[in-house]
Design an enzyme around this catalytic site. Structure first.
Site, PDB file in Angstrom:
ATOM      1  N   SER A   1       0.805  -1.217   0.000  1.00  0.00           N
ATOM      2  CA  SER A   1       0.000   0.000   0.000  1.00  0.00           C
ATOM      3  C   SER A   1       0.843   1.274   0.000  1.00  0.00           C
ATOM      4  O   SER A   1       0.476   2.263  -0.635  1.00  0.00           O
ATOM      5  CB  SER A   1      -0.932   0.006   1.222  1.00  0.00           C
ATOM      6  OG  SER A   1      -1.777  -1.122   1.212  1.00  0.00           O
TER       7      SER A   1
ATOM      8  N   HIS B   1       0.348   4.472   4.203  1.00  0.00           N
ATOM      9  CA  HIS B   1      -0.332   5.210   3.139  1.00  0.00           C
ATOM     10  C   HIS B   1       0.140   6.661   3.081  1.00  0.00           C
ATOM     11  O   HIS B   1       0.458   7.176   1.998  1.00  0.00           O
ATOM     12  CB  HIS B   1      -1.846   5.171   3.366  1.00  0.00           C
ATOM     13  CG  HIS B   1      -2.437   3.809   3.204  1.00  0.00           C
ATOM     14  ND1 HIS B   1      -3.797   3.578   3.109  1.00  0.00           N
ATOM     15  CD2 HIS B   1      -1.855   2.583   3.117  1.00  0.00           C
ATOM     16  CE1 HIS B   1      -4.031   2.291   2.963  1.00  0.00           C
ATOM     17  NE2 HIS B   1      -2.861   1.656   2.984  1.00  0.00           N
TER      18      HIS B   1
END
Length: 285
Positions: free
Chosen positions: A190, A236
Site C-alpha cells: 500500500s 499510506h
C-alpha cells in the site's frame, strides 16, 4: 462544441496534445518529450521529421529517461509478478509473514530473543512491501499498481519508475515503524501504491489535464485509509508524501534543472527514511 480528439493508439483516451512531427493526437502513455513538445513512439523510433535525423537528438520521456524498446509496462508487470509470487509463497508457508513482516520489536519464543527492525532486521522494511495474506488485499494493491503504474512507467522511464515505487514503499514502512505500535505487524504494497498515486497527481497537473478524477480517487483512498479497520494509515501517508515529492522532483521542476531536482528529491526521501528508522531504533534501544 468541438470534440476533443482521441489518442491514435488508445482511442478511448481523449487528449489535446499532438505529436510535434506527425501531428497525431497522443495520450500520456504515448508522449515522448523531445527538444520541443512531445512526439509519438513511431516518430521516435523512425527519427523522421523535418530538420531531424535519427541520431541527432534522441527523444526522452517527460522525466528525461531514455526511450527503451519492448514492453512499455515491463517493470509494472514484473512488480505485480513478484508480489503475486510472494503471496503464493505465503500461502504455502504462512511463517513468512512472521519472518519477513514489518515489526518494530517482538519476543521470539523459539529463538528466546527479541527480533524486529529495532533488533537490526532492517530488511523487514523492504520485504514487508511484497507480503500479503488475503486475496482481497493483494488484489486491490495489484489493481492499483496496474492502473497507476502503466502511465507512470511510460512518463518516467523504467529506472525512475522503479525508484519511485521502492522509495515510496520504504518511506511508508519507515513512517509505520515510527508511529505504529512497536509489537504490531504490518505488511503490504500500500505504501508503494500510494506513492504512485502521489506521483500521478503531479503528472496530471504537469500535463494540465482535468484534476477532478485523480483528486476524487485520492480523496476516496484517504477516506478508506482512516475509516477502514486494520489499515496501516502510516504507510499510506508516508508513501503518498514520498511519491508526491519524488514526482515533483522528476517532472514538476524546471527542465533546465531536472537532473538536480531528481537527485535532490530522491536523496531527500532516502535520507529522511533512513533518519526516521535510526531515530526510532535509538528510542527503542
Amino acid at each position: 462544441m468541438e470534440q476533443v480528439p482521441s489518442c491514435y493508439r488508445h482511442p478511448a483516451v481523449e487528449t489535446g496534445v499532438r505529436c510535434t512531427r506527425c501531428e497525431r493526437p497522443i495520450c500520456p502513455d504515448c508522449m515522448v518529450e523531445a527538444s520541443v513538445g512531445f512526439q509519438c513512439p513511431e516518430c521516435v523510433r523512425s527519427g523522421s521529421g523535418t530538420g531531424h535525423s535519427a541520431g541527432a537528438s534522441r527523444p526522452r520521456t517527460i522525466a528525461g529517461g531514455t526511450i527503451t524498446g519492448g514492453d512499455p509496462q515491463l517493470v509494472t508487470k514484473i512488480l505485480i509478478g513478484v508480489n503475486l509470487a510472494v503471496f503464493l509463497a505465503v500461502l504455502a508457508d504462512p511463517g513468512l509473514v512472521v519472518r519477513l513482516g514489518l515489526v518494530g520489536l517482538r519476543f521470539d519464543g523459539s529463538a528466546g530473543d527479541f527480533v524486529g527492525v529495532a533488533d537490526g532486521q532492517w530488511y523487514r522494511l523492504l520485504t514487508s512491501m511484497f507480503l500479503h495474506q488475503a486475496v482481497w488485499h493483494v488484489g486491490f494493491n495489484m489493481l492499483g499498481v496496474w492502473w497507476l503504474g502503466g502511465p507512470l512507467e511510460a512518463a518516467l522511464g523504467r529506472a525512475r519508475y522503479l525508484a519511485l515505487y521502492l522509495l515510496s514503499g520504504l518511506a511508508g514502512s519507515a513512517l509505520t515503524y515510527l508511529l505504529a505500535p512497536v509489537y504490531g505487524f504490518s505488511l503490504g504494497a500500500s505504501g508503494a501504491v500510494f506513492g504512485l498515486l502521489g506521483a500521478t497527481v503531479v503528472l496530471v497537473r504537469r500535463l494540465k489535464y482535468d484534476m477532478r478524477p485523480v483528486m476524487a480517487l485520492l480523496v476516496l483512498n484517504l477516506v478508506l485509509t482512516f475509516f477502514w479497520a486494520n489499515i496501516a494509515w502510516q504507510a499510506h501517508i508516508g508513501g503518498l508524501i514520498a511519491g508526491a515529492v519524488l514526482g515533483y522532483g522528476m517532472i514538476g521542476g524546471p527542465r533546465e534543472r531536472r537532473a538536480v531536482t531528481q537527485w535532490a528529491a530522491g536523496g531527500l526521501v532516502l535520507v529522511l527514511t533512513v533518519l526516521t528508522v535510526v531515530v526510532r531504533t535509538a528510542a527503542l534501544s
